[in-house]
Write an enzyme that holds these catalytic residues in place. Structure first.
Site, mmCIF file in Angstrom:
data_model
loop_
_atom_site.group_PDB
_atom_site.id
_atom_site.type_symbol
_atom_site.label_atom_id
_atom_site.label_comp_id
_atom_site.label_asym_id
_atom_site.label_seq_id
_atom_site.Cartn_x
_atom_site.Cartn_y
_atom_site.Cartn_z
ATOM 1 N N HIS A 1 101.572 91.974 3.844
ATOM 2 C CA HIS A 1 102.691 91.480 4.638
ATOM 3 C C HIS A 1 102.389 90.181 5.356
ATOM 4 O O HIS A 1 103.276 89.359 5.555
ATOM 5 C CB HIS A 1 103.187 92.578 5.572
ATOM 6 C CG HIS A 1 104.030 93.545 4.815
ATOM 7 N ND1 HIS A 1 103.519 94.676 4.243
ATOM 8 C CD2 HIS A 1 105.333 93.474 4.450
ATOM 9 C CE1 HIS A 1 104.478 95.287 3.580
ATOM 10 N NE2 HIS A 1 105.598 94.586 3.692
ATOM 11 N N GLU B 1 111.933 100.985 -4.991
ATOM 12 C CA GLU B 1 110.557 100.532 -4.768
ATOM 13 C C GLU B 1 109.516 101.442 -5.408
ATOM 14 O O GLU B 1 108.336 101.115 -5.409
ATOM 15 C CB GLU B 1 110.246 100.494 -3.268
ATOM 16 C CG GLU B 1 111.166 99.624 -2.469
ATOM 17 C CD GLU B 1 110.628 99.374 -1.066
ATOM 18 O OE1 GLU B 1 109.919 98.386 -0.875
ATOM 19 O OE2 GLU B 1 110.939 100.167 -0.174
ATOM 20 N N ASP C 1 106.571 96.473 -3.755
ATOM 21 C CA ASP C 1 106.063 97.842 -3.826
ATOM 22 C C ASP C 1 106.228 98.416 -5.227
ATOM 23 O O ASP C 1 105.353 99.121 -5.713
ATOM 24 C CB ASP C 1 106.787 98.728 -2.808
ATOM 25 C CG ASP C 1 106.144 98.616 -1.444
ATOM 26 O OD1 ASP C 1 104.907 98.682 -1.381
ATOM 27 O OD2 ASP C 1 106.867 98.429 -0.450
ATOM 28 N N CYS D 1 114.904 91.867 -3.700
ATOM 29 C CA CYS D 1 114.434 91.171 -2.502
ATOM 30 C C CYS D 1 112.920 91.130 -2.436
ATOM 31 O O CYS D 1 112.354 90.802 -1.402
ATOM 32 C CB CYS D 1 115.011 91.806 -1.243
ATOM 33 S SG CYS D 1 114.577 93.541 -1.074
HETATM 34 C C1 PEP Z 1 109.173 95.108 -1.479
HETATM 35 O O1 PEP Z 1 108.430 96.089 -1.458
HETATM 36 O O2 PEP Z 1 109.389 94.427 -2.494
HETATM 37 C C2 PEP Z 1 109.855 94.667 -0.261
HETATM 38 C C3 PEP Z 1 110.748 93.728 -0.293
HETATM 39 O O3 PEP Z 1 109.465 95.275 0.890
HETATM 40 P P1 PEP Z 1 108.115 94.946 1.669
HETATM 41 O O4 PEP Z 1 107.455 93.802 1.010
HETATM 42 O O5 PEP Z 1 108.493 94.670 3.082
HETATM 43 O O6 PEP Z 1 107.353 96.217 1.522
HETATM 44 MG MG MG Z 2 108.503 97.452 0.236
#
Ligand code: PEP
Ligand code: MG
Length: 760
Positions: A359, A600, A624, A671
């Site tokens: 992250h 995910e 994910d 996303c």
């Molecule tokens: C993902 O997992 O692609 C996502 C957008 O969520 P995060 O990266 O916050 O886990």
């Molecule tokens: Mg995610």
């Protein structure tokens, strides 16, 4: 044997420098294996294997004997990358005799390669006079020792490069993983959590007397603490336990730890660094003791060490110094650490742990800050204040770069600026292909700073607002009203554009400091919707805050992370409906927002149809999804190469989700970070994705890619790509097909070609 090995590794870890580490290795391995010779050969800058330490051969041969890869038995071990075990070495056709070593007396030979991250760093050899083949157990021990020592040697080598530099500053290069594209040149600012003994940056002190006085002051504070704790526990402890507090106090004296530290400060080293070095040395000594009682004292030393360190660091935490061209460096950087530095000063980021999908890397991309993750061999505590180049395209870090290298990187930066200028002109143009196919480009947000950047870059909505970020930046759960205010700001800033708010997604690599979750396997554990369904009070407060914030704007969508089954979706929907009805009963004029599901995990891919039938939209979280489909921890630099966004299995899952979602008349977006990759965006458009949501930095690049290709061309490319069998061929195929797209230079940069590497 295992105990032997553990204590050897510990001792080697504690060594001051590489030669000391190698000497410990040869003595201790020889002793543990009861042989007559143990030697280490390491690969030098020319690729030859040079004798660096020996116990048993002539010491004078150290540094003198060197073999090319493939040459002699040592060279053969290195090229074969596996052990060579010989009863009579002299009879082997590869045997080479070096008179300087005096090795003619030794008949048997066992050599194992020392391999770190697929590279042969050297060869570990044992020899004996007796003519015999080393048995299986011995071979296994040496292989295990080499494997364990490889990382330690790599680290000691890297630290040595920096320490050797002294006055003759010398460029050094360290490898990591690309985290956020771009190049940054600046000064390293090393930060670590308070009282982290291993993370204290090396600093010199300008005024030794003042530093000594400061050290004594901090010791004094720690003494008072210890006495107070002792007093509080007086009635509950027996005399022996009470004695522990006296032992603590005496450790701080000049005759003990205090004195050793004072000595180092006198040599001009900062109190915090001197203290951490002394404590770590003593901790290691205690941990390697055979007596269990003494071994446990390591914990006491550590505890005492942290206590004093907290005082030593207190004043620097109050007045942190950030030069205007700061490169933030840390072992495990967190979102709140990023918040400590004024954003205009932050030029680059280097994290020793984590990978491109952590992250912190996602945040860095959103902020457009060049970042290298997973620089596991970087001796990060040694580089505070040094000049550093961060190459976020190729995942490289250079310390003390030469003028020549700096010039090369200055050129790349100039080229980047040119590129950005060209992209700015796209801001007000629609994102559509020449054959008029529209692709809405949305942004992922979390920080308030994202809002301005996103609007400046022409975002048409928010596809993912990571609500955990405001949660991560606090020291307790934000209240419902605090949340409402934060969410209102987002919704207002983008209105009338849609803002998709994801419910709290903590766990995995996003622990809240005030809500610790300790698990063996956090990515397969309690995270995302699993946490919030178990805590409806947290979920409901958040949803109510979102709903209230949307009053009069009606541009909210609510999205649920980590959904694995229909029942989770149903439970979450029930709670959202409940919050909605309660609020409308209380007189709020709110519209029920669309509710969507993040895809995910593989289970959600296979149930995309059912999930789509029960929700208003789907959005693929490809970060994910890739980790779970490929069974690759998105944070682990060791397996970063296996995290392949273009893996055919991932592409097929993405294609399947969009088809299944559309079969139910449900809109499907994405996303994950993949949407912000211009080449991937072309594929996603061809698959039929209705919305691509990405970081604001990449939005103009994606827009340019899409404006440069017709839907039909993109569909043809997709057909070819989907016929490939592995990620490498997908990449090659894409590069070939997109070569005419007019952004080859950008692709070349992002695909890590370019500069010749420097030294080290
Ligand atoms: C993902 O997992 O692609 C996502 C957008 O969520 P995060 O990266 O916050 O886990
Ligand atoms: Mg995610």
């Amino acid at each position: 044997m295992l105990n032997h090995l553990r204590s050897i590794v510990q001792e080697v870890n504690a060594a001051r420098d590489l030669p000391a580490a190698l000497n410990i290795i040869v003595h201790r391995v020889k002793e543990a294996m009861q042989t007559e010779v143990c030697s280490v050969y390491l690969r030098d800058g020319l690729g030859n294997f040079r004798l660096m330490a020996t116990d048993g051969l002539n010491e004078s041969a150290v540094g003198q004997v060197s073999l090319a890869a493939g040459e002699g038995l040592v060279g053969m071990v290195a090229t074969r990358e596996e052990p060579v075990n010989l009863e009579k070495a002299i009879d082997h056709p590869n045997y080479q005799y070096f008179p300087a070593t005096g090795e003619e007396r030794f008949s048997s030979f066992l050599g194992t390669p020392i391999i770190h991250q697929r590279e042969v760093l050297g060869v570990l050899v044992i020899q004996q006079v007796a003519q015999r083949r080393f048995d299986e157990g011995e071979e296994a021990f040496l292989v295990t020792a080499s494997a364990q020592l490889a990382g330690v040697i790599a680290h000691a080598e890297a630290t040595g490069v920096l320490k050797r530099m002294g006055k003759n500053v010398q460029e050094a290069r360290f490898k990591g993983v690309a985290g956020s594209p771009g190049v940054a040149i600046g000064r390293a600012v090393v930060i670590s959590p308070t009282a982290d003994l291993r993370g204290v940056p090396y600093k010199v002190c300008a005024d030794v007397d003042a530093e000594l006085a400061f050290f004594q002051e901090c010791l004094g504070k720690a003494r008072i603490d210890i006495k107070n704790v002792g007093k509080q526990l007086e009635s509950r402890l027996n005399a022996q336990e009470q004695a522990l507090f006296d032992a603590y106090l005496s450790m701080l004296d000049d005759a003990s730890l205090g004195g050793e530290v004072t000595e180092r400060i006198r040599q001009g080293v900062s109190a915090a660094y001197s203290w951490s070095e002394v404590i770590l040395e003593h901790e290691r000594n205690f941990s390697s003791m055979a007596d269990p009682y003494l071994r446990e004292r390591a914990a006491d030393v550590r505890d005492l060490g942290r206590r004093v360190l907290a005082y030593l660091q207190e004043s620097s935490k109050l007045n942190p110094e950030f030069p205007p061209n700061s490169i933030l460096v840390g072992e495990e950087l967190t979102a709140s650490m990023l918040g400590e530095i004024p954003s205009e000063f932050l030029q680059g980021i280097v994290s020793v742990l984590g990978s491109g999908n952590s992250h912190i890397a996602i945040l860095a991309r959103a902020m457009g800050v060049p970042t290298v993750m997973g620089a596991v061999d970087l001796p990060f505590t040694q580089i505070d204040g040094r000049e550093v180049i961060v190459d976020g395209y190729r995942g490289l870090i250079y310390t003390d770069p030469s003028d020549n290298l700096r010039e090369q990187y200055d050129d790349i930066r100039a080229e980047e600026l040119e590129l950005v200028k060209g992209l700015e002109a796209l801001k007000d143009l629609p994102c559509e292909t020449p054959d008029k196919h529209r692709v809405p480009l949305w942004v992922n947000t979390g920080l308030m700073a994202d809002v301005v950047r996103s609007l400046e870059r022409g975002a048409e909505g928010v596809g993912l607002y990571r609500t955990e970020i405001p949660f991560l930046l606090r020291d307790r759960f934000p209240s419902e009203e605090e949340q409402r205010i934060t969410y209102r700001e987002q919704l207002e800033a983008f209105a009338p554009r849609t803002v998709t708010m994801r419910t709290l997604d903590v766990g995995g690599d996003k622990p809240l400091p005030y809500f610790p979750i300790a698990e063996q396997n956090p990515f397969l554990g309690w995270r995302g919707i699993r946490v919030t369904l178990d805590h409806p009070e947290i979920f409901l407060a958040q949803v109510r805050a979102m709903l209230k914030a949307s009053e009069g704007l009606d541009n909210l969508r609510i999205m649920l992370p980590m959904i694995t089954s229909i029942s989770e979706l149903e439970s979450a929907k029930t709670l959202i409906h409940r919050a909605y009805f309660e609020l409308t009963e209380d007189g709020y004029h709110i519209e029920l927002p669309p509710i969507g599901v993040m895809i995910e995990v593989p289970a959600a891919v296979y149930q995309a149809r059912e999930l789509a039938a029960r929700s208003d939209f789907l959005s693929v979280g490809s970060n994910d999804l890739t980790q779970y489909l490929l069974a690759v921890d998105r944070n682990n630099p060791q397996v970063a190469d296996l995290y392949q966004a273009y893996h055919p299995a991932v592409l097929r899952a993405l294609h399947q989700v969009v088809r299944d979602g559309h079969s139910q008349g449900t809109s499907v977006g994405i996303c994950g970070e993949l949407a912000g990759d211009p080449a991937a965006a072309v594929l996603l458009m061809a698959m039929g994705y209705d919305v691509l949501s990405m970081n604001a930095t990449n939005l103009p690049k994606v827009k340019r890619a899409i404006r440069g290709i017709t839907l039909e061309q993109a569909e043809n490319i997709l057909d070819e790509v989907m016929a490939q069998e592995d990620a490498e061929s997908v990449n090659l195929c894409l590069e070939r097909l997109l070569a005419d797209g007019g952004y080859t230079r950008y692709l070349a940069l992002s695909r890590k070609d370019g500069l010749k590497s420097g030294s080290h």
